[in-house]
Design a protein around this motif. Structure first.
Motif, PDB file in Angstrom:
ATOM      1  N   LEU A 144       9.235  10.581  -1.192  1.00 26.56           N
ATOM      2  CA  LEU A 144       8.144   9.816  -0.563  1.00 26.56           C
ATOM      3  C   LEU A 144       6.791  10.363  -1.004  1.00 26.56           C
ATOM      4  O   LEU A 144       5.858   9.605  -1.264  1.00 26.56           O
ATOM      5  CB  LEU A 144       8.259   9.864   0.960  1.00 26.56           C
ATOM      6  CG  LEU A 144       7.145   9.133   1.701  1.00 26.56           C
ATOM      7  CD1 LEU A 144       7.375   7.628   1.623  1.00 26.56           C
ATOM      8  CD2 LEU A 144       7.048   9.592   3.129  1.00 26.56           C
ATOM      9  N   GLY A 145       6.703  11.680  -1.129  1.00 26.78           N
ATOM     10  CA  GLY A 145       5.452  12.302  -1.552  1.00 26.78           C
ATOM     11  C   GLY A 145       5.006  11.888  -2.946  1.00 26.78           C
ATOM     12  O   GLY A 145       3.822  11.956  -3.265  1.00 26.78           O
ATOM     13  N   SER A 176       0.841  -1.198   0.000  1.00 24.12           N
ATOM     14  CA  SER A 176       0.000   0.000   0.000  1.00 24.12           C
ATOM     15  C   SER A 176       0.873   1.243   0.000  1.00 24.12           C
ATOM     16  O   SER A 176       2.012   1.219   0.448  1.00 24.12           O
ATOM     17  CB  SER A 176      -0.892   0.023   1.247  1.00 24.12           C
ATOM     18  OG  SER A 176      -1.771  -1.082   1.235  1.00 24.12           O
ATOM     19  N   ALA A 177       0.322   2.330  -0.461  1.00 21.32           N
ATOM     20  CA  ALA A 177       1.035   3.609  -0.462  1.00 21.32           C
ATOM     21  C   ALA A 177       0.997   4.212   0.935  1.00 21.32           C
ATOM     22  O   ALA A 177       0.025   4.030   1.665  1.00 21.32           O
ATOM     23  CB  ALA A 177       0.397   4.570  -1.461  1.00 21.32           C
ATOM     24  N   PRO A 178       2.035   4.957   1.303  1.00 23.10           N
ATOM     25  CA  PRO A 178       1.981   5.687   2.570  1.00 23.10           C
ATOM     26  C   PRO A 178       0.828   6.685   2.545  1.00 23.10           C
ATOM     27  O   PRO A 178       0.452   7.188   1.483  1.00 23.10           O
ATOM     28  CB  PRO A 178       3.317   6.427   2.631  1.00 23.10           C
ATOM     29  CG  PRO A 178       4.171   5.828   1.577  1.00 23.10           C
ATOM     30  CD  PRO A 178       3.275   5.182   0.582  1.00 23.10           C
ATOM     31  N   ARG A 179       0.290   6.989   3.709  1.00 17.00           N
ATOM     32  CA  ARG A 179      -0.850   7.903   3.810  1.00 17.00           C
ATOM     33  C   ARG A 179      -0.487   9.308   3.336  1.00 17.00           C
ATOM     34  O   ARG A 179      -1.230   9.942   2.611  1.00 17.00           O
ATOM     35  CB  ARG A 179      -1.345   7.941   5.256  1.00 17.00           C
ATOM     36  CG  ARG A 179      -2.546   8.834   5.455  1.00 17.00           C
ATOM     37  CD  ARG A 179      -2.952   8.935   6.917  1.00 17.00           C
ATOM     38  NE  ARG A 179      -1.911   9.664   7.648  1.00 17.00           N
ATOM     39  CZ  ARG A 179      -1.347   9.259   8.783  1.00 17.00           C
ATOM     40  NH1 ARG A 179      -1.708   8.122   9.327  1.00 17.00           N
ATOM     41  NH2 ARG A 179      -0.409   9.978   9.368  1.00 17.00           N
ATOM     42  N   GLY A 180       0.657   9.819   3.766  1.00 21.11           N
ATOM     43  CA  GLY A 180       1.039  11.181   3.401  1.00 21.11           C
ATOM     44  C   GLY A 180       0.164  12.192   4.100  1.00 21.11           C
ATOM     45  O   GLY A 180      -0.256  11.991   5.227  1.00 21.11           O
ATOM     46  N   GLY A 181      -0.097  13.313   3.418  1.00 22.07           N
ATOM     47  CA  GLY A 181      -0.932  14.354   3.995  1.00 22.07           C
ATOM     48  C   GLY A 181      -0.279  15.052   5.175  1.00 22.07           C
ATOM     49  O   GLY A 181      -0.954  15.397   6.136  1.00 22.07           O
ATOM     50  N   CYS A 182       1.021  15.266   5.082  1.00 17.22           N
ATOM     51  CA  CYS A 182       1.747  15.847   6.206  1.00 17.22           C
ATOM     52  C   CYS A 182       2.796  16.837   5.721  1.00 17.22           C
ATOM     53  O   CYS A 182       3.126  16.883   4.547  1.00 17.22           O
ATOM     54  CB  CYS A 182       2.426  14.748   7.017  1.00 17.22           C
ATOM     55  SG  CYS A 182       3.612  13.769   6.063  1.00 17.22           S
TER      56      CYS A 182
END
Length: 87
Positions: free
Chosen positions: A67-68, A44-50
């Motif tokens: 990473l983004g 799965s992809a990392p959640r991000g949003g940070c």
């Protein structure tokens, strides 16, 4: 990953910065004095949003921008000026 104590004495405490950034992006991580344990996401992809604090370190800045590229939501950095060091 073990034997990472040298990362604590570079331009910043890179070990702590990586641990904080990964956690902010939704990745489970355990940080020790000289190690880092990163829990995989099973494809799965990392959640991000940070927004990641890069501590004026060009390598941390660029790593989290990469990473983004694969995260579900954008990953931003708090200061891009440090990247002029190497890019």
């Amino acid at each position: 990953m073990e034997g990472l104590e040298e990362l604590r004495v570079k331009e910043s405490d890179r070990l702590a910065a990586v641990a904080r950034g990964l956690a902010a992006a939704g990745i489970t991580v355990e940080e020790g004095d000289d190690y880092l344990v990163v829990q995989g996401l099973g494809g799965s992809a990392p959640r991000g949003g940070c927004t990641v604090e890069v501590d004026l370190d060009h390598r941390i800045a660029m790593a989290f921008l990469v990473l983004g590229l694969v995260a579900e939501r954008p990953v931003t950095i708090d200061d891009g000026d440090a990247m002029a060091t190497s890019f």
